[in-house]
Scaffold this motif. Structure first.
Motif, mmCIF file in Angstrom:
data_model
loop_
_atom_site.group_PDB
_atom_site.id
_atom_site.type_symbol
_atom_site.label_atom_id
_atom_site.label_comp_id
_atom_site.label_asym_id
_atom_site.label_seq_id
_atom_site.Cartn_x
_atom_site.Cartn_y
_atom_site.Cartn_z
ATOM 1 N N GLN A 173 68.139 15.039 -48.591
ATOM 2 C CA GLN A 173 66.899 14.961 -47.807
ATOM 3 C C GLN A 173 67.116 15.471 -46.384
ATOM 4 O O GLN A 173 66.500 15.002 -45.442
ATOM 5 C CB GLN A 173 66.358 13.531 -47.817
ATOM 6 N N TYR B 245 54.487 7.236 -46.726
ATOM 7 C CA TYR B 245 55.935 7.238 -46.500
ATOM 8 C C TYR B 245 56.473 8.596 -46.951
ATOM 9 O O TYR B 245 56.723 8.833 -48.119
ATOM 10 C CB TYR B 245 56.600 6.065 -47.217
ATOM 11 N N SER C 245 59.078 10.463 -46.903
ATOM 12 C CA SER C 245 60.321 10.769 -47.613
ATOM 13 C C SER C 245 60.162 10.678 -49.121
ATOM 14 O O SER C 245 60.925 11.289 -49.879
ATOM 15 C CB SER C 245 61.423 9.811 -47.170
ATOM 16 N N SER D 210 61.571 1.857 -41.505
ATOM 17 C CA SER D 210 62.163 3.190 -41.443
ATOM 18 C C SER D 210 62.121 3.788 -42.834
ATOM 19 O O SER D 210 62.008 3.077 -43.816
ATOM 20 C CB SER D 210 63.612 3.127 -40.926
ATOM 21 N N ALA D 211 62.211 5.090 -42.903
ATOM 22 C CA ALA D 211 62.151 5.768 -44.193
ATOM 23 C C ALA D 211 63.006 7.019 -44.100
ATOM 24 O O ALA D 211 63.039 7.666 -43.063
ATOM 25 C CB ALA D 211 60.700 6.133 -44.522
ATOM 26 N N PRO D 212 63.751 7.416 -45.127
ATOM 27 C CA PRO D 212 63.745 6.795 -46.458
ATOM 28 C C PRO D 212 64.576 5.522 -46.496
ATOM 29 O O PRO D 212 65.513 5.368 -45.722
ATOM 30 C CB PRO D 212 64.399 7.874 -47.335
ATOM 31 N N TRP E 10 56.532 7.983 -41.005
ATOM 32 C CA TRP E 10 56.808 9.381 -40.679
ATOM 33 C C TRP E 10 58.290 9.692 -40.821
ATOM 34 O O TRP E 10 59.159 8.916 -40.461
ATOM 35 C CB TRP E 10 56.370 9.716 -39.261
ATOM 36 N N ARG E 11 58.562 10.862 -41.338
ATOM 37 C CA ARG E 11 59.909 11.425 -41.346
ATOM 38 C C ARG E 11 59.767 12.935 -41.388
ATOM 39 O O ARG E 11 58.875 13.451 -42.052
ATOM 40 C CB ARG E 11 60.702 10.944 -42.557
ATOM 41 N N ASP E 12 60.636 13.651 -40.672
ATOM 42 C CA ASP E 12 60.567 15.108 -40.671
ATOM 43 C C ASP E 12 60.632 15.630 -42.106
ATOM 44 O O ASP E 12 61.587 15.338 -42.832
ATOM 45 C CB ASP E 12 61.726 15.680 -39.855
ATOM 46 N N PRO E 13 59.637 16.400 -42.539
ATOM 47 C CA PRO E 13 59.569 16.800 -43.942
ATOM 48 C C PRO E 13 60.386 18.034 -44.296
ATOM 49 O O PRO E 13 60.463 18.405 -45.469
ATOM 50 C CB PRO E 13 58.078 17.092 -44.133
ATOM 51 N N ALA F 112 69.477 15.254 -44.177
ATOM 52 C CA ALA F 112 70.004 14.387 -43.129
ATOM 53 C C ALA F 112 71.174 13.586 -43.688
ATOM 54 O O ALA F 112 71.402 13.552 -44.899
ATOM 55 C CB ALA F 112 68.922 13.443 -42.612
ATOM 56 N N ARG G 133 53.981 15.225 -37.130
ATOM 57 C CA ARG G 133 53.411 13.874 -37.109
ATOM 58 C C ARG G 133 51.937 13.886 -36.707
ATOM 59 O O ARG G 133 51.126 13.130 -37.251
ATOM 60 C CB ARG G 133 54.207 12.991 -36.150
#
Length: 513
Positions: free
Chosen positions: A39, A245, A247, A9-11, A137-140, A41, A124
């Motif tokens: 970030q 990655y 994040s 998972s990231a970050p 992946w993480r929502d940017p 979240a 993504r």
């Protein structure tokens, strides 16, 4: 790029509980500090036993929230497509359907105006391969760019980022300032910093995925310390080493915010931004971790005609810069080759005497490429050295090799000038500088002493160019550890020295009168 530890998972970043208390395993007591950045979240902390090899979740903390997780953050300045234009790009959590982005700005002490901003993001399915498409992946969030136009030269402007919400309220950033560019050809003191391969690191001392840029904080801090004496920065590839990655791009933009919010932070594309198999990159590895250029192209503005083709030109006072993209074909006949020639040919050397070429991979000369005997990327020098000589490029800068090296003014592997530290008169040969020691793990040099290599250093550092006027230029190599100068040279010459005929660098003449 999905090597051990398999962090899914990231970050995420981590510390060992016994770092602060060697008796933790006996007492069960320890105190650990983490620095968090916004970030978009909530955050929580997890305690694991078993180390990285056999982790078992023991407990999860309460959620920690930022007051406004969607707030506008991390402004990045860039030169626009004209000399009197500055662009501001920033990150927020606001989509255009919930808030309208803009910049409020004006000359310091004068009335302020507002300029609208455009909004971009990516998803993504814009990623080309794992881990960017999968565990990385993480929502940017959203990226906003505003164009501040018709700037007065050499003037201090203040600005702040804003979003007008649907209910009529505003979300604001703090205030920032920058100094606008000089008019092209203006005779004044102008200072440029250039480096590559910096990356990011954690100020709180924690570990993270792909944590191999130990010098990046020192480089960042030296630039911040000297920021009043810097006018523009070029980071020539291998920007974050996020390697898919997502994040970690937030982490990088937070790290460089004091610099990028104050002076133009110009970037070039490197293998860790662009290279993904079967994605159109010239090299077919996956050094970008599946990002395939999308992050760099979207999160940073450059004055390119097409940011997916990351080559561009820009002017700063007496400097003319031609920035190439080594992750796309540069060979003779290619689209990029035509751009490079057009860019070099367009320099008005009477007004802009200092002609600079920069790219990520070493297309010129580096002792670190000794194994195959080319001392450069295959096909690089053969394709471009004729252009560098014809248009009398003063200095060519490269990264990729994580060290510093300086050549003599060189053409076809021969020194065209035997001076070591002061060059004067006719421009014959280009000085090649590898300046890839911005922060990532260091590279060594080969066992051969080449005739063209004058100075090399396997350490973290950066280059500073100072143009005093149309006839005098100083280059300094500074180490990131202390900011002191460890290598330098000067160039002194007049306009006629640029015009003079040299081997493979002569304008055609006729015997007619």
């Amino acid at each position: 790029m999905q090597q051990f530890p398999y962090i899914c998972s990231a970050p995420i970043k981590y510390k060992y509980a016994n770092d602060s208390n060697a008796e933790y395993n006996k007492t069960g007591k320890a105190s650990i500090n983490f620095q968090l950045i916004n970030q978009r979240a909530d955050f929580s902390f997890a305690l694991f036993s078993g180390g990285l090899s056999d982790p078992k979740l023991v407990a999860v903390s309460n959620v920690i929230s930022f007051v406004n997780p969607k707030a506008p953050l991390y402004p990045r300045l860039s030169q626009g497509k004209s000399w009197n234009e500055m662009t501001v790009t920033w990150t927020s959590g606001y989509n255009i359907i919930e808030a309208v982005p803009f910049v409020e700005w004006g000359q310091k002490g004068e009335s302020q105006t507002r300029s609208p901003a455009g909004t971009l993001t990516f998803h993504r399915n814009s990623m080309c391969a794992p881990p960017a498409r999968t565990v990385g992946w993480r929502d940017p969030g959203f990226f906003h760019t505003s164009f501040l136009k018709d700037l007065w030269p050499n003037s201090v402007y203040t600005y702040k980022l804003g979003h007008k919400l649907l209910n009529g309220s505003y979300a604001w950033s703090k205030s920032y300032s920058f100094k606008s560019s000089p008019y092209p050809g203006q005779d004044s003191l102008q200072r440029v910093v250039i480096f590559g391969d910096m990356g990011k690191a954690e100020r709180d001392g924690s570990n993270e995925y792909s944590n191999y840029q130990p010098g990046s904080l020192n480089t960042t801090d030296q630039l911040i310390k000297d920021l009043k004496n810097i006018d523009i920065v070029f980071h020539i590839g291998d920007i974050t080493y996020a390697n898919g990655y997502i994040s970690q791009w937030d982490q990088f933009t937070a790290q460089v915010e004091p610099i990028a919010s104050t002076v133009p932070y110009m970037i070039a594309s490197g293998n860790h931004e662009r290279d993904t198999p079967n994605s159109g990159s010239f090299y077919d590895g996956n050094d970008s971790g599946g990002e395939c250029g999308v992050l760099a192209e979207t999160m940073f503005y450059v004055p390119a005609e097409n940011r997916a083709k990351f080559w561009y030109s820009t002017d700063y006072g007496m400097f003319h810069f031609c920035i190439a993209d080594t992750e796309h074909d540069w060979r003779q006949g290619s689209e990029q080759y035509k751009f490079i020639e057009k860019c070099l040919a367009s320099a008005d050397r009477q007004k802009q005497p200092w002609l600079i070429f920069a790219a990520h991979r070493v297309l010129g000369y580096s002792s670190s490429y000794w194994r195959d005997g080319t001392f450069a990327e295959p096909m690089g020098r053969e394709s471009l050295q004729g252009l560098w000589q014809k248009y009398k490029v003063d200095i060519a800068f490269f990264g990729h090799e994580h060290n510093y090296e300086r050549t003599c003014p060189v053409y076809q592997s021969q020194c065209m000038n035997m001076e070591k530290s002061h060059y004067s008169g006719v421009v014959n040969g280009t000085i090649h500088i590898v300046v890839g020691g911005g922060g990532s793990h260091l590279s060594g040099f080969g066992p051969f002493q080449t005739s063209w290599s004058l100075y090399n250093d396997s350490d973290f550092g950066f280059v500073k160019l100072t143009a005093f006027n149309h006839s005098s230029l100083l280059l300094e190599y500074k180490k990131s550890s202390d900011g002191k100068v460890y290598d330098s040279f000067t160039i002194s010459r007049d306009y006629r020295d640029v015009l003079a005929c040299v081997h493979d660098g002569c304008e055609p003449t006729t015997l007619g009168s």
